[in-house]
Motif scaffolding. Structure first.
Motif, PDB file in Angstrom:
ATOM      1  N   LEU A 200       0.828  -1.209   0.000  1.00 11.75           N
ATOM      2  CA  LEU A 200       0.000   0.000   0.000  1.00 11.75           C
ATOM      3  C   LEU A 200       0.862   1.258   0.000  1.00 11.75           C
ATOM      4  CD1 LEU A 200      -2.982  -0.783   2.407  1.00 11.75           C
ATOM      5  CD2 LEU A 200      -3.104  -0.139   0.005  1.00 11.75           C
ATOM      6  N   ILE A 201       1.961   1.230   0.758  1.00 15.17           N
ATOM      7  CA  ILE A 201       2.887   2.370   0.742  1.00 15.17           C
ATOM      8  C   ILE A 201       3.495   2.531  -0.643  1.00 15.17           C
ATOM      9  CG2 ILE A 201       5.039   3.275   1.722  1.00 15.17           C
ATOM     10  CD1 ILE A 201       4.326   1.792   4.312  1.00 15.17           C
ATOM     11  N   LEU A 202       3.866   1.397  -1.256  1.00 15.17           N
ATOM     12  CA  LEU A 202       4.409   1.446  -2.614  1.00 15.17           C
ATOM     13  C   LEU A 202       3.381   1.973  -3.604  1.00 15.17           C
ATOM     14  CD1 LEU A 202       6.700   0.756  -4.624  1.00 15.17           C
ATOM     15  CD2 LEU A 202       5.735  -1.552  -4.768  1.00 15.17           C
ATOM     16  N   GLU A 203       2.133   1.564  -3.451  1.00  5.72           N
ATOM     17  CA  GLU A 203       1.069   2.034  -4.346  1.00  5.72           C
ATOM     18  C   GLU A 203       0.819   3.531  -4.174  1.00  5.72           C
ATOM     19  OE1 GLU A 203      -1.270   0.606  -6.830  1.00  5.72           O
ATOM     20  OE2 GLU A 203       0.702  -0.308  -6.887  1.00  5.72           O
ATOM     21  N   ALA A 204       0.959   4.038  -2.943  1.00  2.00           N
ATOM     22  CA  ALA A 204       0.818   5.485  -2.732  1.00  2.00           C
ATOM     23  C   ALA A 204       1.917   6.238  -3.471  1.00  2.00           C
ATOM     24  CB  ALA A 204       0.855   5.797  -1.236  1.00  2.00           C
ATOM     25  N   ALA A 205       3.138   5.697  -3.443  1.00  4.02           N
ATOM     26  CA  ALA A 205       4.232   6.331  -4.181  1.00  4.02           C
ATOM     27  C   ALA A 205       3.991   6.244  -5.685  1.00  4.02           C
ATOM     28  CB  ALA A 205       5.558   5.655  -3.816  1.00  4.02           C
ATOM     29  N   VAL A 206       3.489   5.099  -6.161  1.00  2.00           N
ATOM     30  CA  VAL A 206       3.191   4.936  -7.588  1.00  2.00           C
ATOM     31  C   VAL A 206       2.093   5.905  -8.019  1.00  2.00           C
ATOM     32  CG1 VAL A 206       2.236   3.337  -9.303  1.00  2.00           C
ATOM     33  CG2 VAL A 206       3.991   2.560  -7.720  1.00  2.00           C
ATOM     34  N   ALA A 207       1.104   6.131  -7.146  1.00  2.00           N
ATOM     35  CA  ALA A 207       0.013   7.053  -7.472  1.00  2.00           C
ATOM     36  C   ALA A 207       0.544   8.459  -7.723  1.00  2.00           C
ATOM     37  CB  ALA A 207      -1.008   7.058  -6.336  1.00  2.00           C
ATOM     38  N   MET A 208       1.494   8.903  -6.895  1.00  2.00           N
ATOM     39  CA  MET A 208       2.073  10.231  -7.084  1.00  2.00           C
ATOM     40  C   MET A 208       2.980  10.272  -8.311  1.00  2.00           C
ATOM     41  SD  MET A 208       2.929  11.480  -3.193  1.00  2.00           S
ATOM     42  CE  MET A 208       3.755   9.969  -2.695  1.00  2.00           C
ATOM     43  N   ILE A 209       3.796   9.234  -8.472  1.00  2.00           N
ATOM     44  CA  ILE A 209       4.761   9.226  -9.577  1.00  2.00           C
ATOM     45  C   ILE A 209       4.056   9.178 -10.918  1.00  2.00           C
ATOM     46  CG2 ILE A 209       6.575   7.842 -10.678  1.00  2.00           C
ATOM     47  CD1 ILE A 209       7.465   7.043  -7.837  1.00  2.00           C
ATOM     48  N   GLN A 210       3.021   8.356 -11.044  1.00  2.00           N
ATOM     49  CA  GLN A 210       2.331   8.225 -12.329  1.00  2.00           C
ATOM     50  C   GLN A 210       1.581   9.502 -12.702  1.00  2.00           C
ATOM     51  OE1 GLN A 210       2.669   5.855 -14.612  1.00  2.00           O
ATOM     52  NE2 GLN A 210       4.195   5.064 -13.191  1.00  2.00           N
ATOM     53  N   ALA A 211       1.011  10.191 -11.715  1.00  2.00           N
ATOM     54  CA  ALA A 211       0.370  11.477 -12.011  1.00  2.00           C
ATOM     55  C   ALA A 211       1.398  12.490 -12.491  1.00  2.00           C
ATOM     56  CB  ALA A 211      -0.350  11.996 -10.764  1.00  2.00           C
ATOM     57  N   TYR A 212       2.561  12.484 -11.861  1.00  2.00           N
ATOM     58  CA  TYR A 212       3.631  13.416 -12.251  1.00  2.00           C
ATOM     59  C   TYR A 212       4.173  13.072 -13.633  1.00  2.00           C
ATOM     60  CZ  TYR A 212       8.110  15.857 -12.083  1.00  2.00           C
ATOM     61  OH  TYR A 212       9.183  16.662 -12.370  1.00  2.00           O
ATOM     62  N   VAL A 213       4.384  11.786 -13.898  1.00  3.49           N
ATOM     63  CA  VAL A 213       4.916  11.366 -15.206  1.00  3.49           C
ATOM     64  C   VAL A 213       3.940  11.716 -16.323  1.00  3.49           C
ATOM     65  CG1 VAL A 213       5.468   9.323 -16.593  1.00  3.49           C
ATOM     66  CG2 VAL A 213       6.422   9.559 -14.306  1.00  3.49           C
TER      67      VAL A 213
END
Length: 225
Positions: A200-213
């Motif tokens: 879940l922590i990894l998915e939270a980071a992915v959520a931010m990174i993918q929006a930024y990318v």
């Protein structure tokens, strides 16, 4: 049939008074944006203002100082919409709209198409010159035109698939691991819970990174026009 039952987890059926309310979760994020109603802003307002200011400076640097003023507002809004929807998908029983191509392609395709129409109508010579990179040998020019054209045409598809695939991959892994919980012992289940929290922590980071990318790549595509 196995794949249908596997991915059907991501298509919850919400039916109230004959209306499907799944996609209403896309607009819930608008209510979470901190509003400036107070004389002294709250901490969430300060954090959000700092994020927007940082994004504005970075997007303005990517687009260029000579381009239209206020163009960064489109990409900041795009980042905000994707970020809130990605985070909402981490909550249980919330429809993750950003993991579906019907939403991600609806965001990427109109933006890319508008860039192309604007570029080919207003900067035709520049668009033709962009198909052949500088320093390309004359023998390779026809092949480079084909390669650049194909890479340009698949941009909206790659944007949409990248966002949808990254969002659905983590959710799918969490779902598969969660389904094995009842069959495990107490010790294995405790380890599974720890693993689920880490995911879940990894998915939270992915959520931010993918929006930024997504926002940065869209900005780069606009800066080429």
């Amino acid at each position: 049939m196995m794949m249908t039952s596997l991915f059907s987890v991501f298509d919850p059926s919400t039916n109230i008074l004959g209306l499907s309310l799944n996609w209403l979760s896309t607009f819930i994020g608008i209510t979470m944006i901190p509003t400036i109603f107070w004389l002294i802003p709250s901490r969430s307002s300060i954090i959000w203002f700092n994020i927007i200011t940082t994004l504005h400076k970075e997007f303005k640097l990517l687009i260029g100082p000579t381009k239209n003023l206020g163009a960064t507002l489109i990409f900041i809004s795009l980042f905000s919409l994707i970020l809130f929807n990605n985070f909402l998908g981490l909550f249980p029983y919330v429809f993750t709209s950003s993991s579906h191509l019907s939403m991600t392609l609806a965001l990427a395709l109109p933006l890319w198409l508008s860039f192309m129409i604007y570029g080919w109508f207003n900067h035709t010579q520049h668009m033709f010159a962009h198909l052949v990179p500088q320093g390309t040998p004359a023998l390779l020019m026809p092949f480079m035109v084909c390669i650049e054209t194909i890479s340009n045409m698949i941009r909206p598809g790659t944007l949409a698939v990248r966002l949808a695939a990254n969002m659905i991959a983590g959710h799918l892994l969490l779902t598969l691991l969660g389904n094995t919980g009842p069959a495990l012992s107490a010790m294995s289940a405790s380890l599974l819970v720890i693993g689920q929290i880490a995911l879940l922590i990894l998915e939270a980071a992915v959520a931010m990174i993918q929006a930024y990318v997504f926002a940065v790549l869209t900005t780069l595509y606009a800066s080429e026009i």
